[in-house]
Design a protein around this motif. Structure first.
Motif, PDB file in Angstrom:
ATOM      1  N   TYR A 156       0.819  -1.207   0.000  1.00  0.00           N
ATOM      2  CA  TYR A 156       0.000   0.000   0.000  1.00  0.00           C
ATOM      3  C   TYR A 156       0.857   1.264   0.000  1.00  0.00           C
ATOM      4  O   TYR A 156       0.517   2.250  -0.672  1.00  0.00           O
ATOM      5  CB  TYR A 156      -0.958  -0.011   1.194  1.00  0.00           C
ATOM      6  N   GLU A 157       1.941   1.253   0.734  1.00  0.00           N
ATOM      7  CA  GLU A 157       2.836   2.417   0.724  1.00  0.00           C
ATOM      8  C   GLU A 157       3.335   2.684  -0.694  1.00  0.00           C
ATOM      9  O   GLU A 157       3.324   3.831  -1.165  1.00  0.00           O
ATOM     10  CB  GLU A 157       4.009   2.176   1.670  1.00  0.00           C
ATOM     11  N   THR A 158       3.764   1.635  -1.375  1.00  0.00           N
ATOM     12  CA  THR A 158       4.296   1.777  -2.731  1.00  0.00           C
ATOM     13  C   THR A 158       3.229   2.259  -3.700  1.00  0.00           C
ATOM     14  O   THR A 158       3.452   3.206  -4.482  1.00  0.00           O
ATOM     15  CB  THR A 158       4.865   0.441  -3.230  1.00  0.00           C
ATOM     16  N   LEU A 159       2.052   1.642  -3.667  1.00  0.00           N
ATOM     17  CA  LEU A 159       1.009   1.975  -4.641  1.00  0.00           C
ATOM     18  C   LEU A 159       0.404   3.346  -4.400  1.00  0.00           C
ATOM     19  O   LEU A 159       0.109   4.080  -5.352  1.00  0.00           O
ATOM     20  CB  LEU A 159      -0.078   0.900  -4.627  1.00  0.00           C
ATOM     21  N   PHE A 160       0.231   3.723  -3.143  1.00  0.00           N
ATOM     22  CA  PHE A 160      -0.337   5.044  -2.873  1.00  0.00           C
ATOM     23  C   PHE A 160       0.680   6.154  -3.111  1.00  0.00           C
ATOM     24  O   PHE A 160       0.308   7.292  -3.389  1.00  0.00           O
ATOM     25  CB  PHE A 160      -0.903   5.101  -1.456  1.00  0.00           C
ATOM     26  N   ASP A 161       1.967   5.848  -3.022  1.00  0.00           N
ATOM     27  CA  ASP A 161       2.995   6.805  -3.452  1.00  0.00           C
ATOM     28  C   ASP A 161       3.010   6.928  -4.975  1.00  0.00           C
ATOM     29  O   ASP A 161       3.157   8.021  -5.517  1.00  0.00           O
ATOM     30  CB  ASP A 161       4.382   6.355  -2.975  1.00  0.00           C
ATOM     31  N   ARG A 162       2.861   5.786  -5.647  1.00  0.00           N
ATOM     32  CA  ARG A 162       2.930   5.758  -7.113  1.00  0.00           C
ATOM     33  C   ARG A 162       1.746   6.478  -7.749  1.00  0.00           C
ATOM     34  O   ARG A 162       1.896   7.206  -8.737  1.00  0.00           O
ATOM     35  CB  ARG A 162       2.972   4.315  -7.593  1.00  0.00           C
ATOM     36  N   HIS A 163       0.566   6.273  -7.195  1.00  0.00           N
ATOM     37  CA  HIS A 163      -0.642   6.779  -7.853  1.00  0.00           C
ATOM     38  C   HIS A 163      -1.326   7.920  -7.101  1.00  0.00           C
ATOM     39  O   HIS A 163      -2.318   8.453  -7.586  1.00  0.00           O
ATOM     40  CB  HIS A 163      -1.649   5.643  -8.029  1.00  0.00           C
ATOM     41  N   GLY A 166       0.557   9.620  -1.286  1.00  0.00           N
ATOM     42  CA  GLY A 166       1.061   8.898  -0.127  1.00  0.00           C
ATOM     43  C   GLY A 166      -0.029   8.175   0.636  1.00  0.00           C
ATOM     44  O   GLY A 166      -1.221   8.479   0.523  1.00  0.00           O
ATOM     45  N   ALA A 167       0.373   7.189   1.439  1.00  0.00           N
ATOM     46  CA  ALA A 167      -0.572   6.364   2.183  1.00  0.00           C
ATOM     47  C   ALA A 167      -1.376   7.159   3.194  1.00  0.00           C
ATOM     48  O   ALA A 167      -2.545   6.851   3.456  1.00  0.00           O
ATOM     49  CB  ALA A 167       0.181   5.228   2.888  1.00  0.00           C
ATOM     50  N   ALA A 168      -0.776   8.196   3.768  1.00  0.00           N
ATOM     51  CA  ALA A 168      -1.456   8.960   4.811  1.00  0.00           C
ATOM     52  C   ALA A 168      -2.685   9.700   4.287  1.00  0.00           C
ATOM     53  O   ALA A 168      -3.603  10.005   5.053  1.00  0.00           O
ATOM     54  CB  ALA A 168      -0.492   9.952   5.456  1.00  0.00           C
ATOM     55  N   SER A 169      -2.714   9.972   3.000  1.00  0.00           N
ATOM     56  CA  SER A 169      -3.858  10.671   2.410  1.00  0.00           C
ATOM     57  C   SER A 169      -4.700   9.730   1.554  1.00  0.00           C
ATOM     58  O   SER A 169      -5.414  10.171   0.644  1.00  0.00           O
ATOM     59  CB  SER A 169      -3.387  11.852   1.566  1.00  0.00           C
ATOM     60  N   ALA A 170      -4.618   8.438   1.857  1.00  0.00           N
ATOM     61  CA  ALA A 170      -5.346   7.438   1.073  1.00  0.00           C
ATOM     62  C   ALA A 170      -6.307   6.652   1.956  1.00  0.00           C
ATOM     63  O   ALA A 170      -6.192   6.616   3.177  1.00  0.00           O
ATOM     64  CB  ALA A 170      -4.368   6.482   0.398  1.00  0.00           C
ATOM     65  N   MET A 171      -7.250   6.012   1.297  1.00  0.00           N
ATOM     66  CA  MET A 171      -8.220   5.149   1.964  1.00  0.00           C
ATOM     67  C   MET A 171      -8.328   3.858   1.169  1.00  0.00           C
ATOM     68  O   MET A 171      -8.445   3.878  -0.054  1.00  0.00           O
ATOM     69  CB  MET A 171      -9.588   5.837   2.018  1.00  0.00           C
ATOM     70  N   ASP A 180      -7.226  -6.179   3.206  1.00  0.00           N
ATOM     71  CA  ASP A 180      -7.583  -4.823   2.798  1.00  0.00           C
ATOM     72  C   ASP A 180      -7.479  -3.801   3.923  1.00  0.00           C
ATOM     73  O   ASP A 180      -7.225  -2.623   3.665  1.00  0.00           O
ATOM     74  CB  ASP A 180      -9.020  -4.803   2.243  1.00  0.00           C
ATOM     75  N   ILE A 181      -7.689  -4.243   5.152  1.00  0.00           N
ATOM     76  CA  ILE A 181      -7.799  -3.290   6.258  1.00  0.00           C
ATOM     77  C   ILE A 181      -6.523  -3.213   7.104  1.00  0.00           C
ATOM     78  O   ILE A 181      -5.912  -2.148   7.234  1.00  0.00           O
ATOM     79  CB  ILE A 181      -8.999  -3.642   7.161  1.00  0.00           C
ATOM     80  N   LEU A 182      -6.114  -4.335   7.686  1.00  0.00           N
ATOM     81  CA  LEU A 182      -4.989  -4.295   8.626  1.00  0.00           C
ATOM     82  C   LEU A 182      -3.697  -3.760   8.001  1.00  0.00           C
ATOM     83  O   LEU A 182      -3.049  -2.880   8.590  1.00  0.00           O
ATOM     84  CB  LEU A 182      -4.766  -5.682   9.233  1.00  0.00           C
ATOM     85  N   PRO A 183      -3.277  -4.236   6.819  1.00  0.00           N
ATOM     86  CA  PRO A 183      -2.050  -3.679   6.240  1.00  0.00           C
ATOM     87  C   PRO A 183      -2.200  -2.233   5.790  1.00  0.00           C
ATOM     88  O   PRO A 183      -1.229  -1.466   5.840  1.00  0.00           O
ATOM     89  CB  PRO A 183      -1.751  -4.606   5.058  1.00  0.00           C
ATOM     90  N   ALA A 184      -3.391  -1.823   5.388  1.00  0.00           N
ATOM     91  CA  ALA A 184      -3.603  -0.431   5.010  1.00  0.00           C
ATOM     92  C   ALA A 184      -3.479   0.483   6.234  1.00  0.00           C
ATOM     93  O   ALA A 184      -2.861   1.550   6.170  1.00  0.00           O
ATOM     94  CB  ALA A 184      -4.968  -0.250   4.353  1.00  0.00           C
ATOM     95  N   LEU A 185      -4.047   0.048   7.354  1.00  0.00           N
ATOM     96  CA  LEU A 185      -3.902   0.819   8.593  1.00  0.00           C
ATOM     97  C   LEU A 185      -2.442   0.899   9.019  1.00  0.00           C
ATOM     98  O   LEU A 185      -1.969   1.951   9.470  1.00  0.00           O
ATOM     99  CB  LEU A 185      -4.742   0.186   9.708  1.00  0.00           C
TER     100      LEU A 185
END
Length: 232
Positions: A156-163, A166-171, A180-185
């Motif tokens: 998730y860190e990689t994909l939300f940075d790529r697209h 960043g992960a902090a501003s993603a859901m 879907d939930i635990l690793p995203a959190l």
């Protein structure tokens, strides 16, 4: 931080999937009913799937190979070729099964796509996931599609940075607490659990009640209201 990017799981979040596996398991059990009890067969099949994940990954192909392996095991290597042939037929039927989007999916994607970057993040067999996405006719709503071998915090860190930004501003939105939930959190994203009627044993995990950035909705139609409540 303002949410700018929405990640969506595919199977059992956007369209029905586990139903197809359960129907095939019932077909498999009927084929081997004279060799072993159904409950015992389910346990053996799950054990084979668990062993084979690291070899075949997620999806129909690994499932079919696990059924064949289980059939060989429970019959002490005496399984008739006719049964193996029917197992292969069942697997082929899975790859052509109609794709049925879940309620509210298309309307919700249409409602949010102009305000957020939408990323489809799914794991499984590349060919089959691409087939289901095309058959669902939902691909036009997404800015990017990522088919991955596993869903981890690093994924998730990689994909939300790529697209995104960043992960902090993603859901991340999905039916699997484990994937879907635990690793995203853990990555710092919001996680939205959308429960499905069936959960594969390998995807079961405890809901992180009280966790920061964790949310639950009954169906995807409730997502726009949740996003509005979280908006700064």
């Amino acid at each position: 931080m303002t949410i700018t990017t929405l990640g969506f799981d595919a199977d059992d979040t956007l369209w029905h999937n586990e139903r197809v596996f359960k129907l095939t398991e019932e077909r498999f059990a009927a084929l081997l009913a004279e060799y072993t009890e159904i409950d015992h067969l389910e346990e053996r099949l799950l054990a084979a799937e668990r062993r084979n994940l690291k070899h075949y990954g997620y999806g129909i192909k690994g499932f079919v190979l696990s059924m064949i392996e289980t059939a060989i095991e429970v019959t002490d290597q005496k399984v008739p070729a006719s049964i193996l042939s029917e197992i292969l037929d069942a697997g082929r039927d899975m790859t052509t099964h109609p794709v049925e989007p879940l309620p509210h999916v298309a309307d919700t994607l249409l409602a949010v796509k102009d305000d957020y970057r939408l990323i489809l993040i799914t794991k499984g067999d590349l060919f089959d996931q691409e087939r289901k996405l095309a058959a669902s006719r939902l691909g036009e709503y997404f800015d990017a599609v990522e088919i991955v071998s596993e869903k981890t915090a690093a994924t998730y860190e990689t994909l939300f940075d790529r697209h995104g930004s960043g992960a902090a501003s993603a859901m991340m939105i999905g039916n699997s607490v484990k994937s879907d939930i635990l690793p995203a959190l853990e990555a710092g994203s919001h996680g939205v659990h959308v429960p499905y009627e069936i959960t594969w044993a390998m995807e079961q995990a405890e809901v992180p009640i009280g966790a920061d950035r964790f949310h639950t909705i009954a169906h995807l139609g409730e997502l726009p209201d949740l996003l509005q409540r979280l908006a700064p």
